[in-house]
Design an enzyme around this catalytic site. Structure first.
Site, PDB file in Angstrom:
ATOM      1  N   HIS A   1       0.832  -1.102   0.024  1.00  0.00           N
ATOM      2  CA  HIS A   1       0.174  -0.148   0.119  1.00  0.00           C
ATOM      3  C   HIS A   1       0.996   1.297  -0.048  1.00  0.00           C
ATOM      4  O   HIS A   1       2.051   1.274   0.555  1.00  0.00           O
ATOM      5  CB  HIS A   1      -1.015   0.358   1.183  1.00  0.00           C
ATOM      6  CG  HIS A   1      -0.425   0.141   2.606  1.00  0.00           C
ATOM      7  ND1 HIS A   1      -0.009   1.186   3.258  1.00  0.00           N
ATOM      8  CD2 HIS A   1      -0.062  -0.800   3.246  1.00  0.00           C
ATOM      9  CE1 HIS A   1       0.407   1.012   4.603  1.00  0.00           C
ATOM     10  NE2 HIS A   1       0.260  -0.374   4.570  1.00  0.00           N
TER      11      HIS A   1
ATOM     12  N   ASP B   1      -0.121   4.264   1.095  1.00  0.00           N
ATOM     13  CA  ASP B   1      -0.793   5.520   2.154  1.00  0.00           C
ATOM     14  C   ASP B   1       0.144   5.164   3.504  1.00  0.00           C
ATOM     15  O   ASP B   1       0.567   4.178   3.668  1.00  0.00           O
ATOM     16  CB  ASP B   1      -2.041   5.655   2.132  1.00  0.00           C
ATOM     17  CG  ASP B   1      -2.811   4.275   2.695  1.00  0.00           C
ATOM     18  OD1 ASP B   1      -2.369   3.122   2.250  1.00  0.00           O
ATOM     19  OD2 ASP B   1      -3.546   4.245   3.586  1.00  0.00           O
TER      20      ASP B   1
ATOM     21  N   ASP C   1       5.981   1.277   7.302  1.00  0.00           N
ATOM     22  CA  ASP C   1       4.764   0.998   7.065  1.00  0.00           C
ATOM     23  C   ASP C   1       4.220   1.688   5.834  1.00  0.00           C
ATOM     24  O   ASP C   1       3.351   2.610   6.168  1.00  0.00           O
ATOM     25  CB  ASP C   1       3.677   0.966   8.143  1.00  0.00           C
ATOM     26  CG  ASP C   1       2.463   0.290   8.057  1.00  0.00           C
ATOM     27  OD1 ASP C   1       2.401  -0.657   6.922  1.00  0.00           O
ATOM     28  OD2 ASP C   1       1.335   0.506   8.675  1.00  0.00           O
TER      29      ASP C   1
ATOM     30  N   GLU D   1      -5.332   1.655   2.751  1.00  0.00           N
ATOM     31  CA  GLU D   1      -5.268   0.766   3.660  1.00  0.00           C
ATOM     32  C   GLU D   1      -5.243   1.151   5.087  1.00  0.00           C
ATOM     33  O   GLU D   1      -5.816   0.221   5.835  1.00  0.00           O
ATOM     34  CB  GLU D   1      -3.768   0.230   3.266  1.00  0.00           C
ATOM     35  CG  GLU D   1      -3.590  -1.226   4.150  1.00  0.00           C
ATOM     36  CD  GLU D   1      -3.103  -1.214   5.492  1.00  0.00           C
ATOM     37  OE1 GLU D   1      -3.241  -2.245   6.050  1.00  0.00           O
ATOM     38  OE2 GLU D   1      -2.538  -0.213   5.926  1.00  0.00           O
TER      39      GLU D   1
ATOM     40  N   HIS E   1       3.651   2.912  12.349  1.00  0.00           N
ATOM     41  CA  HIS E   1       2.697   4.103  13.103  1.00  0.00           C
ATOM     42  C   HIS E   1       3.452   4.968  13.979  1.00  0.00           C
ATOM     43  O   HIS E   1       2.782   6.055  14.648  1.00  0.00           O
ATOM     44  CB  HIS E   1       1.087   3.506  13.408  1.00  0.00           C
ATOM     45  CG  HIS E   1       0.583   2.831  12.655  1.00  0.00           C
ATOM     46  ND1 HIS E   1      -0.718   2.220  12.753  1.00  0.00           N
ATOM     47  CD2 HIS E   1       0.573   2.494  11.190  1.00  0.00           C
ATOM     48  CE1 HIS E   1      -0.880   1.738  11.761  1.00  0.00           C
ATOM     49  NE2 HIS E   1      -0.263   1.842  10.732  1.00  0.00           N
TER      50      HIS E   1
END
Length: 369
Positions: A77, A79, A109, A139, A343
């Site tokens: 992904h 994003d 990520d 995502e 994150h």
């Protein structure tokens, strides 16, 4: 890499996956704002004559059409979660490990994994299997917006395959399958009354205390599925209630998240939660996504594990391998970066992991039998 002008960094896969990681990360792409990075990736893909490229919103699908006996989907992904003063990226030496790392939003990520995939997609003109490369949007937000899910609905034939790899961070090892996830709102009701005459009411927040105590005492299972251990969890993640500072509350809502082993069906997970909170006044299902079994008995999966040279472990979170598993396509997670740092504001990926994942993936794709 500093980018003071705000212009998108030039993507040059010839510089390799490490430098491409830096440049991809320095293109901000918080969920809902992926168009600029998707445009840049699309430009590279359309320059490659060996790829047939399709775009669905900000999701890109690039396929080889070599007539190979087997096809592999490799997806990642584009994003990220919101930026918090952690772009542009910077190079550092990790104080704990002594490793060279790239620090910044998206490094873990999962733009390091995206960089590996993009370099290999352009480099491998004659892989041993046909490959469907996928880079998708949305995502990191609710499942209904997920670009991979949307593309699967809009053009399912593009995803016919024998095996799938999702480039989520796995510290450079193979993580099989994933847990399922369920969110529900648990409601406890009471009766309003003036707090000066509390005996006239029923305090919903007090009533909810018994449910919270039960949650706190819950001991999650570790469930072995096809040889891998999946740890479950049931937790309160949000709570709300109250009317005013002088009113006995008549409602308290507790949002819970149940992470369940892939051996359980979504229906079984929902039944468990409803039975666990049978004394609540309402149980409202908010979100439910199935897990995915490891799929490691598949010959392609087994050969990838051998190529990586490390035993596979369970993916205890939820990932989009679940979408492939629902189509009966065995799927694993494999990418650089520590998932525990996904994150986090101090996201950082070891340079050596980017290189090792790229080398293992390249070797496997050109030699898999």
């Amino acid at each position: 890499m500093s980018n003071p002008s705000g212009a998108a960094p030039i993507l040059d896969p010839a510089l390799g996956p490490v430098e491409l990681t830096r440049r991809l990360c320095d293109i901000p792409s918080v969920s809902g704002d992926e168009t600029r990075i998707a445009d840049a990736v699309e430009g590279l893909l359309r320059s490659a004559p060996h790829l047939v490229v399709t775009r669905d919103g900000d999701t890109l699908i690039a396929r080889t059409e070599l007539g190979r006996a087997r096809r592999v989907v490799i997806a990642g992904h584009l994003d990220t979660v919101p930026i918090n003063a952690n772009l542009p990226v910077r190079d550092e030496i990790d104080a704990e490990t002594g490793e060279s790392v790239i620090r910044g939003r998206g490094t873990v990520d999962m733009k390091a994994g995206v960089a590996v995939q993009l370099v290999l997609a352009l480099e491998l003109v004659e892989p041993a299997v046909d490959i469907t490369w996928v880079w998708y949007d949305h995502e990191e937000v609710e499942s209904s917006l997920n670009g991979l899910g949307r593309a699967l609905r809009n053009a399912p034939a593009l995803f016919d395959a024998d095996f799938a790899i999702l480039g989520e961070p796995t510290r450079g090892g193979i993580e099989g399958g994933c847990n399922g996830t369920l969110r529900a709102r648990i409601t406890v009701l009471g009766r309003r009354a003036p707090s000066a005459r509390s005996w006239m009411g029923v305090n919903a927040i007090h009533r909810a205390g018994a449910l919270l105590e039960r949650l706190a005492a819950f001991e999650p299972e570790t469930v072995t599925v096809d040889g891998l251990d999946y740890r479950e969890g049931l937790n309160a993640v949000r709570i709300g209630g109250g009317v005013a500072g002088n009113v006995i509350p008549d409602r308290c809502d507790i949002e819970v998240n149940y992470r369940f082993a892939p051996s359980r069906t979504p229906e079984e997970a929902e039944q468990f939660v409803r039975e666990f909170f049978a004394d609540a006044d309402e149980v409202e299902l908010l979100d439910l996504a199935p897990g995915a079994r490891p799929g490691l008995e598949d010959p392609l999966a087994a050969s990838l594990v051998r190529a990586v040279g490390r035993p596979a472990v369970a993916k205890v979170g939820w990932t989009d391998v679940s979408r492939f598993s629902a189509l009966s396509i065995p799927a694993v997670n494999f990418g650089p970066g520590d998932p525990l740092l996904a994150h986090a504001d101090d996201e950082r990926v070891p340079v050596a992991q980017i290189e090792s994942v790229s080398a293992a993936m390249r070797e496997w794709l050109v030699s898999v039998q």
